[in-house]
Design a protein around this motif. Structure first.
Motif, PDB file in Angstrom:
ATOM      1  N   HIS A 298       0.825  -1.207   0.000  1.00 25.15           N
ATOM      2  CA  HIS A 298       0.000   0.000   0.000  1.00 25.15           C
ATOM      3  C   HIS A 298       0.864   1.266   0.000  1.00 25.15           C
ATOM      4  O   HIS A 298       0.563   2.237  -0.712  1.00 25.15           O
ATOM      5  CB  HIS A 298      -0.940   0.000   1.206  1.00 25.15           C
ATOM      6  CG  HIS A 298      -2.047  -0.997   1.103  1.00 25.15           C
ATOM      7  ND1 HIS A 298      -2.836  -1.123  -0.033  1.00 25.15           N
ATOM      8  CD2 HIS A 298      -2.506  -1.934   1.993  1.00 25.15           C
ATOM      9  CE1 HIS A 298      -3.739  -2.075   0.151  1.00 25.15           C
ATOM     10  NE2 HIS A 298      -3.556  -2.584   1.371  1.00 25.15           N
ATOM     11  N   VAL A 299       1.960   1.251   0.784  1.00 25.75           N
ATOM     12  CA  VAL A 299       2.831   2.427   0.811  1.00 25.75           C
ATOM     13  C   VAL A 299       3.482   2.639  -0.551  1.00 25.75           C
ATOM     14  O   VAL A 299       3.526   3.771  -1.066  1.00 25.75           O
ATOM     15  CB  VAL A 299       3.915   2.276   1.909  1.00 25.75           C
ATOM     16  CG1 VAL A 299       4.928   3.413   1.819  1.00 25.75           C
ATOM     17  CG2 VAL A 299       3.271   2.247   3.286  1.00 25.75           C
ATOM     18  N   CYS A 300       3.987   1.566  -1.156  1.00 21.68           N
ATOM     19  CA  CYS A 300       4.619   1.682  -2.479  1.00 21.68           C
ATOM     20  C   CYS A 300       3.607   2.124  -3.528  1.00 21.68           C
ATOM     21  O   CYS A 300       3.932   2.909  -4.434  1.00 21.68           O
ATOM     22  CB  CYS A 300       5.242   0.350  -2.884  1.00 21.68           C
ATOM     23  SG  CYS A 300       6.734  -0.094  -1.962  1.00 21.68           S
ATOM     24  N   ASN A 301       2.367   1.625  -3.413  1.00 18.86           N
ATOM     25  CA  ASN A 301       1.327   1.992  -4.368  1.00 18.86           C
ATOM     26  C   ASN A 301       0.965   3.469  -4.245  1.00 18.86           C
ATOM     27  O   ASN A 301       0.763   4.165  -5.250  1.00 18.86           O
ATOM     28  CB  ASN A 301       0.100   1.114  -4.122  1.00 18.86           C
ATOM     29  CG  ASN A 301      -0.830   1.099  -5.317  1.00 18.86           C
ATOM     30  OD1 ASN A 301      -0.374   1.110  -6.454  1.00 18.86           O
ATOM     31  ND2 ASN A 301      -2.131   1.046  -5.058  1.00 18.86           N
ATOM     32  N   GLN A 302       0.922   3.970  -3.019  1.00 16.39           N
ATOM     33  CA  GLN A 302       0.585   5.378  -2.787  1.00 16.39           C
ATOM     34  C   GLN A 302       1.672   6.320  -3.304  1.00 16.39           C
ATOM     35  O   GLN A 302       1.381   7.435  -3.746  1.00 16.39           O
ATOM     36  CB  GLN A 302       0.353   5.619  -1.295  1.00 16.39           C
ATOM     37  CG  GLN A 302      -0.914   4.984  -0.759  1.00 16.39           C
ATOM     38  CD  GLN A 302      -1.001   5.056   0.760  1.00 16.39           C
ATOM     39  OE1 GLN A 302      -0.126   5.645   1.411  1.00 16.39           O
ATOM     40  NE2 GLN A 302      -2.046   4.456   1.331  1.00 16.39           N
ATOM     41  N   THR A 303       2.913   5.883  -3.231  1.00 15.15           N
ATOM     42  CA  THR A 303       4.014   6.736  -3.689  1.00 15.15           C
ATOM     43  C   THR A 303       4.265   6.612  -5.187  1.00 15.15           C
ATOM     44  O   THR A 303       5.170   7.262  -5.715  1.00 15.15           O
ATOM     45  CB  THR A 303       5.310   6.379  -2.926  1.00 15.15           C
ATOM     46  OG1 THR A 303       5.619   4.989  -3.121  1.00 15.15           O
ATOM     47  CG2 THR A 303       5.168   6.673  -1.451  1.00 15.15           C
ATOM     48  N   GLY A 304       3.488   5.774  -5.866  1.00 13.10           N
ATOM     49  CA  GLY A 304       3.629   5.625  -7.309  1.00 13.10           C
ATOM     50  C   GLY A 304       4.827   4.788  -7.729  1.00 13.10           C
ATOM     51  O   GLY A 304       5.292   4.896  -8.876  1.00 13.10           O
ATOM     52  N   SER A 308       5.613  -2.004  -6.771  1.00 16.41           N
ATOM     53  CA  SER A 308       4.686  -2.470  -5.729  1.00 16.41           C
ATOM     54  C   SER A 308       4.265  -3.920  -5.942  1.00 16.41           C
ATOM     55  O   SER A 308       3.908  -4.618  -4.990  1.00 16.41           O
ATOM     56  CB  SER A 308       3.450  -1.571  -5.676  1.00 16.41           C
ATOM     57  OG  SER A 308       2.821  -1.517  -6.945  1.00 16.41           O
ATOM     58  N   CYS A 331      10.269   3.548  -1.353  1.00 18.98           N
ATOM     59  CA  CYS A 331       8.848   3.734  -1.072  1.00 18.98           C
ATOM     60  C   CYS A 331       8.619   4.538   0.203  1.00 18.98           C
ATOM     61  O   CYS A 331       7.749   5.415   0.264  1.00 18.98           O
ATOM     62  CB  CYS A 331       8.154   2.378  -0.953  1.00 18.98           C
ATOM     63  SG  CYS A 331       8.048   1.446  -2.501  1.00 18.98           S
TER      64      CYS A 331
END
Length: 526
Positions: A298-304, A308, A331
């Motif tokens: 989720h953190v990697c996905n939020q940071t683009g 991820s 991330c």
């Protein structure tokens, strides 16, 4: 062994043709900074093996799996490493020969060839880890534009370039390695400052030898730390590097001074390498211990982050390697953390791959008395190391490439007795070391250390093999284990003779000198 009263013949020169002069100092009761500076170099080259990509991966996994709780294991393993490096340096200084040359002179042909093959296997395994580390670093730095197989090929080419730096002088070569160590300290130190670990927990983990709430995973990781830190080819390397200083071996006082300064220099070098390893452990202990794959996703996905997908959507504990380590740093702490991590890994891989090649040169020269050109030697070892790595990089993905590190750590763990037993054997022989032979305390202490390290690493090997769940692998491993343990037992028996605690004790008690008895054993060539 050399007969009593005979001075060993001059050892053939390695390709370190230059000798660094040591300034005189009449006052031997104090430490001269000028003399210390002259002796500075070999210990720092040796310490690079404590900072290779395999060690870095062991560090980050230790932090991610056990937090700060295994820092005391890292401290203990480094201290044991210093003890063994002291023996290696003393052998080179006192005899004027490095460990491979001593083995060539004192072991018979068949054991000598077997020993050489085992050490070469360890060097090739280490070489593969270093190539993998460099390939991953190039991939991260280029945001995936340089494929893994491309990074492998680049590593081959730039190693040839760097290896010819000593044409400009030995001190310049040592300065270059010092620069790479500094680069690692700065990059991993940056990560340490960025993450800001809990200093109280760090100190507790370093000095309290206890692992609260630890299970099989943490135990295996602790064993892996010891296996990653203490590397067999490094013993051979250090005993050769100390020959680069001008020391009059006929002068007892000068030899004693050289031993003192090399020990101080090695202590400083391993202290620096220990701090760098602590940086890596602390970063992943503070930032990622106890985190789950889903949380990281989720953190990697939020940071683009484009990476991820590396983390499945489940609540399993996060598992990292040197590739995923850079990704999760990016991330959580920004792209700069990822690229700086990759620069540190590249410095670790490049420096250790060069010292590994030097080790191979010394080992081949010593065991076989064979003089190959550096180009031919690098071409041979690089071909053996790179071929399987390149095939995995081309036909598999980064997970398969980083997964090879577990197998390579096991491979090197199995080779440890083939460095530890010879170095303890030969440094305990008065006929070889004269008054600088190991005393009773060092014989007993060294023997216990070698026994503990070998037992720990055998446990690591057994755990790895049992996790493969294959009957054929079990059967093959059992057959190979018989041959392996037979050879290790043979070397251990010779070591016991040198230590004076074998079946010859009965004769020794009647007043016969141990070195005479050892020289009469058919296993040693006279």
């Amino acid at each position: 062994l050399c007969s009593h009263g005979d001075e060993p013949a001059p050892a053939p020169a390695t390709y370190f043709q230059q000798r660094v002069p040591v300034p005189e100092d009449r006052n031997t009761n104090r430490i001269s900074l000028r003399r210390l500076w002259a002796f500075t170099g070999p210990g720092f080259l040796m310490s690079i093996a404590y900072l290779d990509p395999g060690n870095i991966e062991s560090d980050l996994q230790s932090g991610a799996k056990a937090g700060f709780k295994l820092l005391w294991v890292l401290l203990g393993a480094t201290a044991i490493g210093l003890l063994l490096q002291r023996l290696a340096a003393r052998l080179g200084v006192v005899t004027g020969m490095h460990l491979a040359e001593v083995c060539h002179r004192h072991y018979r042909t068949v054991p000598r060839i077997l020993l050489w093959l085992m050490v070469e296997l360890a060097i090739i395994g280490s070489d593969m880890q270093e190539v993998i580390g460099c390939a991953i670093a190039f991939n991260l730095l280029s945001s995936g534009r340089i494929p893994l197989w491309g990074g492998v090929l680049i590593t081959i080419m730039d190693t040839f370039v760097f290896l010819f730096l000593d044409k400009y002088g030995l001190r310049k070569l040592e300065a270059f390695f010092g620069l790479l160590i500094t680069l690692m300290a700065v990059t991993f130190g940056y990560e340490y400052v960025t993450v800001g670990p809990d200093q109280g927990q760090l100190l507790k983990g370093m000095f309290v030898p206890y692992c609260e709430g630890c299970g099989p995973v943490q135990l295996t990781q602790a064993v892996g730390i010891v296996g990653a830190v203490i590397m067999p080819h490094n013993i051979y390397l250090h005993s050769a590097l100390v020959k680069s200083r001008e020391v009059d071996r006929s002068n007892r006082k000068e030899v004693k001074e050289a031993n003192k300064y090399f020990f101080i220099e090695s202590s400083m070098a391993l202290f620096v390498s220990f701090l760098i390893n602590v940086f890596v452990v602390a970063v992943f202990a503070e930032g990622f211990y106890g985190r789950t794959n889903q949380e990281v996703f989720h953190v990697c996905n939020q940071t683009g982050s484009p990476h991820s997908h590396l983390f499945p959507l489940n609540n399993h504990t996060l598992e990292v390697d040197i590739y995923k380590g850079g990704v999760v740093l990016g991330c959580f702490f920004g792209p700069a953390a990822l690229y700086i991590w990759a620069v540190g890994i590249l410095a670790a891989g490049q420096s250790s791959t060069m010292t590994g090649t030097y080790s191979g040169q010394f080992v081949m020269e010593g065991f076989l008395n064979l003089r190959w050109s550096r180009f031919a030697r690098v071409l041979l070892t690089r071909s053996i190391a790179v071929t399987p790595t390149l095939l995995v990089a081309v036909f598999q993905d980064v997970h398969s490439l980083t997964g090879m590190n577990d197998f390579l750590n096991v491979l090197q763990s199995m080779q440890l007795p083939f460095a530890l037993l010879p170095i303890l054997t030969f440094t305990s022989l008065p006929a070889l070391m004269s008054e600088f032979a190991n005393g009773l305390v060092f014989k007993v202490g060294g023997g216990v250390v070698v026994l503990i390290v070998c037992a720990i690493n055998m446990y690591f090997v057994v755990v790895y093999v049992t996790e493969l769940h294959s009957v054929w692998i079990y059967v093959t491993a059992a057959i190979l284990s018989v041959a392996y343990l037979t050879f290790v037992g043979y070397l251990a028996w010779l070591c016991l003779i040198a230590l004076g605690v074998s079946w010859l004790d009965f004769t020794l008690k009647r007043g016969t000198d141990s070195t005479v008895l050892i020289e009469q054993q058919p296993e040693f060539e006279t």
